[in-house]
Design a protein around this motif. Structure first.
Motif, PDB file in Angstrom:
ATOM      1  N   GLY A  74      -7.755   9.908  -0.622  1.00 40.26           N
ATOM      2  CA  GLY A  74      -8.954   8.939  -1.195  1.00 40.26           C
ATOM      3  C   GLY A  74      -8.643   7.788  -0.385  1.00 40.26           C
TER       4      GLY A  74
ATOM      5  N   ALA B   4      -3.409   5.727  -1.800  1.00 35.56           N
ATOM      6  CA  ALA B   4      -4.285   6.786  -1.298  1.00 35.56           C
ATOM      7  C   ALA B   4      -3.466   7.986  -2.134  1.00 35.56           C
ATOM      8  CB  ALA B   4      -4.444   6.807  -0.191  1.00 35.56           C
TER       9      ALA B   4
ATOM     10  N   ALA C 221     -13.311  -3.491  -3.843  1.00 32.69           N
ATOM     11  CA  ALA C 221     -12.090  -2.891  -4.492  1.00 32.69           C
ATOM     12  C   ALA C 221     -11.067  -4.073  -4.145  1.00 32.69           C
ATOM     13  CB  ALA C 221     -11.652  -1.662  -3.769  1.00 32.69           C
TER      14      ALA C 221
ATOM     15  N   SER D 136       0.915  -1.261  -0.095  1.00 31.48           N
ATOM     16  CA  SER D 136      -0.050   0.079   0.168  1.00 31.48           C
ATOM     17  C   SER D 136       1.056   1.438  -0.104  1.00 31.48           C
ATOM     18  CB  SER D 136      -1.066   0.077   1.265  1.00 31.48           C
ATOM     19  OG  SER D 136      -1.895   0.955   1.074  1.00 31.48           O
TER      20      SER D 136
ATOM     21  N   PHE E 203      -7.604  -6.076  -3.092  1.00 25.39           N
ATOM     22  CA  PHE E 203      -6.542  -5.701  -2.054  1.00 25.39           C
ATOM     23  C   PHE E 203      -5.587  -6.897  -2.517  1.00 25.39           C
ATOM     24  CE2 PHE E 203      -5.115  -6.609   2.074  1.00 25.39           C
ATOM     25  CZ  PHE E 203      -4.120  -5.420   1.959  1.00 25.39           C
TER      26      PHE E 203
ATOM     27  N   SER F 170     -12.813  -0.868   0.654  1.00 19.64           N
ATOM     28  CA  SER F 170     -13.887  -1.208   0.317  1.00 19.64           C
ATOM     29  C   SER F 170     -14.145  -2.683  -0.204  1.00 19.64           C
ATOM     30  CB  SER F 170     -14.381  -0.248  -0.539  1.00 19.64           C
ATOM     31  OG  SER F 170     -16.088  -0.480  -1.349  1.00 19.64           O
TER      32      SER F 170
ATOM     33  N   THR G  57      -2.152  -1.058  -3.446  1.00 22.42           N
ATOM     34  CA  THR G  57      -3.251  -0.056  -3.368  1.00 22.42           C
ATOM     35  C   THR G  57      -2.400   1.338  -2.885  1.00 22.42           C
ATOM     36  OG1 THR G  57      -3.309  -0.841  -1.034  1.00 22.42           O
ATOM     37  CG2 THR G  57      -4.867  -1.682  -2.440  1.00 22.42           C
TER      38      THR G  57
ATOM     39  N   TRP H 125      -9.305   3.362  -0.289  1.00 22.55           N
ATOM     40  CA  TRP H 125      -9.354   2.458  -1.363  1.00 22.55           C
ATOM     41  C   TRP H 125     -10.052   1.262  -0.768  1.00 22.55           C
ATOM     42  CZ3 TRP H 125      -7.032  -1.547   1.131  1.00 22.55           C
ATOM     43  CH2 TRP H 125      -6.090  -1.012   2.071  1.00 22.55           C
TER      44      TRP H 125
ATOM     45  N   SER I 235       0.905   5.992   0.179  1.00 23.17           N
ATOM     46  CA  SER I 235      -0.091   7.140  -0.166  1.00 23.17           C
ATOM     47  C   SER I 235       0.720   8.449  -0.843  1.00 23.17           C
ATOM     48  CB  SER I 235      -0.672   7.781   1.034  1.00 23.17           C
ATOM     49  OG  SER I 235       0.320   8.153   2.033  1.00 23.17           O
TER      50      SER I 235
ATOM     51  N   LYS J 299      -0.882  11.941  -8.626  1.00 24.35           N
ATOM     52  CA  LYS J 299      -1.310  10.695  -9.456  1.00 24.35           C
ATOM     53  C   LYS J 299      -0.163  10.286 -10.253  1.00 24.35           C
ATOM     54  CE  LYS J 299      -5.590  10.972 -11.569  1.00 24.35           C
ATOM     55  NZ  LYS J 299      -6.617  11.738 -12.138  1.00 24.35           N
TER      56      LYS J 299
END
Length: 486
Positions: free
Chosen positions: A447, A443, A454, A419, A456, A451, A441, A449, A421, A431
């Motif tokens: 944002g 963020a 989604a 993961s 993972f 869910s 993943t 992620w 960010s 981005k």
């Protein structure tokens, strides 16, 4: 105070049972060290019985072919979880040491919502698709692709967020038509056993379709990885154990799903609000005492804002502190066990040896239970062990960068890729950097992620495959192509 559920029992071939030899082990509250129950210490005979039951249920019952039955049963389980939510949440806090606020997320609500989501998916999923007519080698043929359940699934799960991970495996596996043997971590057997009880007492899931065995012995657990009657191993845990499972499964060429470790990076670019990023990352590193594989535990900030980031992160952690997980204001509870507490404490010695300093924390908390001070480590670079190894405690390492390219390099210089960010005042710039980070993943500018819909999972040594989402459901399916004359 909400009463805890009935005592933990194994579920084998539709029956709630003790260990075959009558043995058990204590379940300890990590916040106090006190005994709160006992779990059956499953034997090799118990595991043999569970695997045999799952094999028979897959081969001889209609579970794998009766979609309507599966959907009905999983809706029954979803309702049972909702009806028993208070006791399940109380058990999770007592057994796992998980703060109550997490029940609205990975502790309970999201995985239960995820069970409903995957049940809805299974109800409408196209298990068969038409490839149309073609003439390979001059023979006119109609081709159909069928998706069929893998078979018997061994689900091996960890202690940190057990309900999330248990349901993320058994939900799609059962929805796909597989049968399951669930082997939870011996630190948290009760929440898994409670799933078994709810299935046995509140659903029409046939005997043998879902089984729970709760051994302490790694040798007993390892039978799941070598038995030829098991078609797939779905494992979440450490990278070292994942490698061992992959090797053990190789002789029988089982399908293997692995969701493993992480050392995720939170990047603040030079136009970001560094104080906000540092505070948010420190908060995240404290959640559930840092016991989450996807938590960002490396904070990568512009060099000229390094001191500010360290100060804000330290102040944030000091304001959070470590609290009783039953306290409504708790963010950082205990670590799971004395073994884990000593493991985290050993990293403090490593930090000192490597030349790091503690902006806050850096020690255990001397009181009953398994407590660690939330800790910010400064003065180390990305090559340090604290920046490279997964600690699984409330420990944040702050590392300086010299621009976007350097930040990307630092983030990617890791064995892991789970993961992370990226934050910037310029969304497109953030981005662009995010696209260069090799993780499963990310963020961007806050944002979220996480869910049920989604997928993972990770790159590199963070694992193989994906959990949740359509991709997570399809992990439990095989593809068969059928051709007929056209």
């Amino acid at each position: 105070m909400t009463a805890l559920p009935p005592a933990a029992q194994q579920l084998i071939d539709g029956k709630l049972v003790a260990a075959s030899d009558g043995s058990s082990y204590p379940i300890l509250n990590p916040a106090t060290g006190e005994e709160i129950g006992h779990a059956p210490d499953g034997t090799a005979a118990d595991m043999e019985a569970a695997i045999g039951a799952a094999r028979r249920a897959f081969d001889e019952s209609t579970w794998s072919t009766d979609r309507d039955l599966r959907v009905r049963c999983l809706r029954q389980l979803h309702q049972a979880l909702l009806d028993n939510a208070d006791a399940f949440r109380a058990l999770t806090t007592a057994e796992v040491g998980m703060p109550g606020f997490m029940m609205m997320a990975a502790g309970f609500d999201v995985p239960v919502d995820g069970l409903k989501w995957v049940t809805d998916l299974a109800e409408t999923y196209e298990f068969e698709s038409d490839l149309g007519v073609a003439s390979p080698m001059g023979i006119r043929s109609r081709r159909t692709v069928r998706r069929e359940p893998v078979g018997v699934v061994a689900a091996i799960t960890p202690w940190n967020v057990p309900t999330q991970i248990n349901l993320a495996k058994i939900g799609p596996a059962l929805a796909a038509g597989c049968t399951v043997v669930l082997k939870p971590a011996p630190d948290t057997p009760w929440v898994a056993a409670e799933l078994g009880r709810l299935i046995a007492e509140h659903t029409d899931i046939p005997a043998g379709v879902f089984n729970v065995v709760t051994p302490r012995s790694n040798d007993v657990a390892a039978l799941l990885t070598t038995d030829p009657r098991v078609d797939m191993v779905s494992f979440t845990g450490s990278t070292s154990v994942g490698k061992a499972i992959m090797a053990a499964a190789a002789p029988t060429l089982k399908k293997v799903f692995l969701e493993l470790g992480g050392k995720s990076a939170a990047i603040a670019l030079d136009d970001a609000d560094v104080a906000a990023v540092a505070g948010g990352t420190a908060f995240a590193a404290c959640i559930h005492a840092g016991q989450g594989c996807a938590i960002t535990t490396r904070l990568i900030v512009p060099r000229d804002k390094y001191d500010e980031a360290v100060q804000v992160a330290a102040a944030t952690m000091e304001s959070i502190g470590a609290k009783d997980p039953a306290d409504p204001g708790a963010i950082c509870g205990p670590v799971i066990s004395a073994v884990q507490r000593e493991r985290v404490a050993a990293y403090f010695d490593i930090a000192r040896a490597e030349g790091g300093t503690f902006a806050t924390g850096g020690d255990i908390i001397d009181q009953p239970g398994n407590w660690i001070q939330p800790t910010v480590v400064a003065g180390l670079d990305n090559s340090s062990r604290l920046a490279q190894e997964e600690i699984f405690g409330p420990v944040l390492v702050v590392i300086p960068h010299d621009g976007d390219d350097d930040a990307v390099r630092i983030a990617n210089e890791s064995a892991y890729g789970l993961s992370g960010s990226v934050d910037s005042a310029d969304l497109e710039r953030a981005k662009a950097v995010a696209r260069r980070i090799r993780t499963g993943t990310l963020a961007v500018n806050g944002g979220v992620w996480f869910s049920p819909d989604a997928p993972f999972g990770g790159y590199k040594q963070s694992g193989l495959g994906r959990e949740m989402g359509v991709a997570g459901f399809e992990e439990y399916l095989e593809m068969k192509t059928i051709a007929e004359p056209a």
